[in-house]
Structures are given as C-alpha cells and as structure tokens.
Design a protein around this motif. Structure first.
Motif, PDB file in Angstrom:
ATOM      1  N   LEU A 196       0.775  -1.267   0.111  1.00 16.73           N
ATOM      2  CA  LEU A 196      -0.224   0.098   0.016  1.00 16.73           C
ATOM      3  C   LEU A 196       1.045   1.310  -0.114  1.00 16.73           C
ATOM      4  N   ASP A 197       2.020   1.264   0.447  1.00 14.87           N
ATOM      5  CA  ASP A 197       2.921   2.382   0.693  1.00 14.87           C
ATOM      6  C   ASP A 197       3.692   2.661  -0.539  1.00 14.87           C
ATOM      7  N   ARG A 198       3.354   1.852  -1.715  1.00 14.46           N
ATOM      8  CA  ARG A 198       3.818   2.124  -3.050  1.00 14.46           C
ATOM      9  C   ARG A 198       2.769   2.595  -4.220  1.00 14.46           C
ATOM     10  N   LEU A 199       1.375   2.785  -3.555  1.00 17.14           N
ATOM     11  CA  LEU A 199       0.419   3.167  -4.657  1.00 17.14           C
ATOM     12  C   LEU A 199      -0.231   4.329  -4.455  1.00 17.14           C
ATOM     13  N   LEU A 200      -0.369   4.779  -5.785  1.00 10.57           N
ATOM     14  CA  LEU A 200      -0.944   6.343  -5.930  1.00 10.57           C
ATOM     15  C   LEU A 200      -2.435   5.999  -6.744  1.00 10.57           C
ATOM     16  N   VAL A 201      -3.184   6.841  -6.859  1.00 10.30           N
ATOM     17  CA  VAL A 201      -4.496   6.758  -7.806  1.00 10.30           C
ATOM     18  C   VAL A 201      -4.493   7.951  -8.623  1.00 10.30           C
ATOM     19  N   GLU A 202      -5.116   7.852  -9.793  1.00 12.85           N
ATOM     20  CA  GLU A 202      -5.201   8.667 -10.787  1.00 12.85           C
ATOM     21  C   GLU A 202      -6.404   8.503 -11.635  1.00 12.85           C
ATOM     22  N   THR A 245      -2.623   6.878  -0.067  1.00 11.82           N
ATOM     23  CA  THR A 245      -2.151   7.432  -1.306  1.00 11.82           C
ATOM     24  C   THR A 245      -1.959   8.750  -1.383  1.00 11.82           C
ATOM     25  N   THR A 246      -2.414   9.389  -0.353  1.00 15.13           N
ATOM     26  CA  THR A 246      -2.116  10.844  -0.477  1.00 15.13           C
ATOM     27  C   THR A 246      -0.843  11.203   0.156  1.00 15.13           C
ATOM     28  N   GLU A 247      -0.485  10.569   1.121  1.00 14.53           N
ATOM     29  CA  GLU A 247       0.952  10.447   1.802  1.00 14.53           C
ATOM     30  C   GLU A 247       1.855   9.979   0.834  1.00 14.53           C
ATOM     31  N   ASN A 248       1.456   8.857   0.281  1.00 17.76           N
ATOM     32  CA  ASN A 248       2.620   8.629  -1.054  1.00 17.76           C
ATOM     33  C   ASN A 248       2.842   9.695  -1.956  1.00 17.76           C
ATOM     34  N   PHE A 249       1.763  10.135  -2.394  1.00 15.73           N
ATOM     35  CA  PHE A 249       1.830  11.204  -3.380  1.00 15.73           C
ATOM     36  C   PHE A 249       2.633  12.424  -2.855  1.00 15.73           C
ATOM     37  N   ALA A 250       2.709  12.706  -1.576  1.00 13.65           N
ATOM     38  CA  ALA A 250       3.345  13.715  -0.940  1.00 13.65           C
ATOM     39  C   ALA A 250       4.950  13.411  -1.010  1.00 13.65           C
ATOM     40  N   ARG A 251       4.922  12.329  -0.605  1.00 19.39           N
ATOM     41  CA  ARG A 251       6.357  11.578  -0.507  1.00 19.39           C
ATOM     42  C   ARG A 251       7.163  11.856  -1.943  1.00 19.39           C
ATOM     43  N   LEU A 252       6.326  11.470  -2.895  1.00 23.69           N
ATOM     44  CA  LEU A 252       6.862  11.215  -4.111  1.00 23.69           C
ATOM     45  C   LEU A 252       7.071  12.720  -4.980  1.00 23.69           C
ATOM     46  N   SER A 260      -2.158  21.308   4.928  1.00 29.53           N
ATOM     47  CA  SER A 260      -1.314  21.367   6.036  1.00 29.53           C
ATOM     48  C   SER A 260      -1.411  19.873   6.923  1.00 29.53           C
ATOM     49  N   ALA A 261      -2.578  19.281   6.770  1.00 24.53           N
ATOM     50  CA  ALA A 261      -3.092  18.125   7.528  1.00 24.53           C
ATOM     51  C   ALA A 261      -2.266  17.034   6.859  1.00 24.53           C
ATOM     52  N   GLN A 262      -1.952  17.149   5.439  1.00 22.89           N
ATOM     53  CA  GLN A 262      -1.196  16.292   4.690  1.00 22.89           C
ATOM     54  C   GLN A 262       0.269  16.535   4.088  1.00 22.89           C
ATOM     55  N   ALA A 263       0.721  17.551   4.761  1.00 24.89           N
ATOM     56  CA  ALA A 263       1.967  17.871   4.477  1.00 24.89           C
ATOM     57  C   ALA A 263       3.027  16.822   4.658  1.00 24.89           C
ATOM     58  N   ALA A 264       4.064  16.433   4.051  1.00 22.14           N
ATOM     59  CA  ALA A 264       4.901  15.325   4.297  1.00 22.14           C
ATOM     60  C   ALA A 264       6.409  15.962   3.885  1.00 22.14           C
TER      61      ALA A 264
END
Length: 264
Positions: A196-202, A245-252, A260-264
């Motif tokens: 799961l920690d490698r997945l995004l959605v589009e 998926t939002t956290e993964n996106f922010a990391r990438l 602010s709630a999802q800043a990474a």
C-alpha cells in the motif's frame, strides 16, 4: 482527502467547463491535481492551467506517441522548464509499442532524456509503458545504475512482474479506473499483492472513466471510484486508502504544497 496524480486538463474535452470540472473535483474531496504535459510545444498551455488554480500542478515532457512529431528535446530544456514553481514532475515519457505512433528508437532516446532530467532535478519521472515491459525495465535499470531518480508507472495495467521490478528500483505504481473494470482480474490480483505504501491513484482523464462512469468522459472527481476499488481489493477502509495514497503522493511529489494536514 484524495489526489488525482495524473490528468490532462489542457485537453479540448475540458475547454468549455474547466472551472466546473475543477469545482466538482474539490467537492469530491480531491485536494490536489497534476495535469500532465504530452507535447513540449504545448507546455505553456499546460503550465497556464496550473498557474490558474492553487490546487493544480503540472509536469513537463513528451509522450512516447509524440517522440517523432515533437522537437527532439534534451534534458537541459526539461530541467529549465522544471524550475517553475508549479512544475512538479517530468513526463509523461516512456515506451508504447502497442500503437507505435513513433519509432522505438525515438521513444527510447526521449525516455532517456526525461530520466536524465528527473535525476538532475529530483522531480518524479512519470512513466507511460504499454506492450514494452522488457525494454522499459531494461532502460530503467540501466539509468538507475547511472544514478537514482524518483518516479512512478502511471495508469498501471501491466504484469505483476513489472510492478515488482519497478518498486525494486524505488518507483511507485499509480492506478487508474482500469482497476474497476470487470475484466481486469489479473490487475486486481496484482493490486492485492502490492504494498500500500507504493500506490497512488489517478484518472488519466479524460480517458478511462471508472465504473460506474465507464464510456463517459472521465474527470478528476471520479478518482474516488478508483480509490474505493483499491479499498475493496485490499480489504481496508476508504479512509485508509485516501490517507495512504495521499501520503505516498506527498512523498513522491515533494514540490507540491500539500494542505497542512497532509504535508509530508
């Protein structure tokens, strides 16, 4: 909160109602959208959309279909364009041997130029690959040996092997509405097995609208249906998929300013 990591908001399909499309996405909980460049000659138009909306960002690049028809572009030009604050990725680029609208050598040269730009900027490479798994992996591995670079396989619909080899190289996997299709059994089984920690959605909108909108024009709001299917396949809640998926996106996509709630 959701992110549409890949859409084409500059396409004519949205020209008459872009404001409405963006507002529907916001109401569906889509906090960020990345509109993807496919032609370097149209980059300014793509960038203009990102400049127009606070929650939309963009990439710079040449789709493999356009490798023959677009001006041959080196990494330096891509790197220069990527200095703009709203440009957060390189691509989409890659290999498409299904349609072969451009010659394979031209596609490969363009792909390597985009990889070099991703390496130099640290921005994620957005990879398109269709019927070209072996060459895609070979080029990614060769280039990875020259120096690491971030990236993702967008609109993933290939084999589990390609997904796993891509993840081994540090790439992410982005899932589109294809995963909701009834006949996409092999893809659905692959998604169950992927971390799961490698997945995004589009969405890849305006293409590939998910069920229940299949056959219609796709748009960023519909990414929620893809996320719902991922939740079902993984046996977890929709909230967990949205968060991951939002956290993964922010990391990438580190250059994107996240809420602010999802800043990474």
């Amino acid at each position: 909160m959701l992110v549409d990591s890949h859409c084409h908001l500059d396409f004519p399909d949205f020209a008459e109602e872009l404001d409405e499309v963006v507002e529907r996405a916001r109401k569906a909980g889509v906090a960020r959208m990345v509109t993807i460049c496919t032609k370097i000659t149209e980059f300014e138009r793509v960038r203009g959309i990102a400049e127009r909306y606070d929650d939309i960002y963009c990439t710079v690049g040449i789709h493999p279909h356009e490798a023959d028809s677009q001006p041959e572009t080196d990494a330096a030009r891509l790197v220069a364009a990527a200095q703009h604050p709203k440009v957060v990725g390189i691509g989409e680029s890659g290999l498409d041997y299904f349609y072969e609208h451009s010659g394979r050598l031209a596609q490969q040269r363009s792909f390597r130029a985009h990889i070099k730009a991703a390496r130099q900027t640290g921005l994620p490479l957005v990879v398109h690959t269709r019927d070209a798994d072996a060459d895609t992996v070979a080029i990614l591995r060769e280039e990875h040996a020259e120096g690491v670079f971030p990236g993702l396989i967008h609109c993933f619909s290939s084999s589990r092997e390609l997904a796993e080899k891509s993840i081994e190289l540090g790439l992410y996997i982005s899932l589109s509405g294809i995963v909701t299709f009834k006949k996409a059994v092999e893809l659905q089984e692959t998604v169950r097995a992927l971390p799961l920690d490698r997945l995004l959605v589009e969405t890849d909108s305006p293409y590939l609208a998910p069920i229940p909108h299949r056959g219609k024009r796709n748009e960023p709001a519909f990414v929620a249906h893809t996320a719902k299917m991922v939740a079902e396949l993984k046996g977890i809640s929709m909230a967990e998929v949205e968060k991951a998926t939002t956290e993964n996106f922010a990391r990438l996509f580190k250059k994107v300013e996240m809420p602010s709630a999802q800043a990474a």
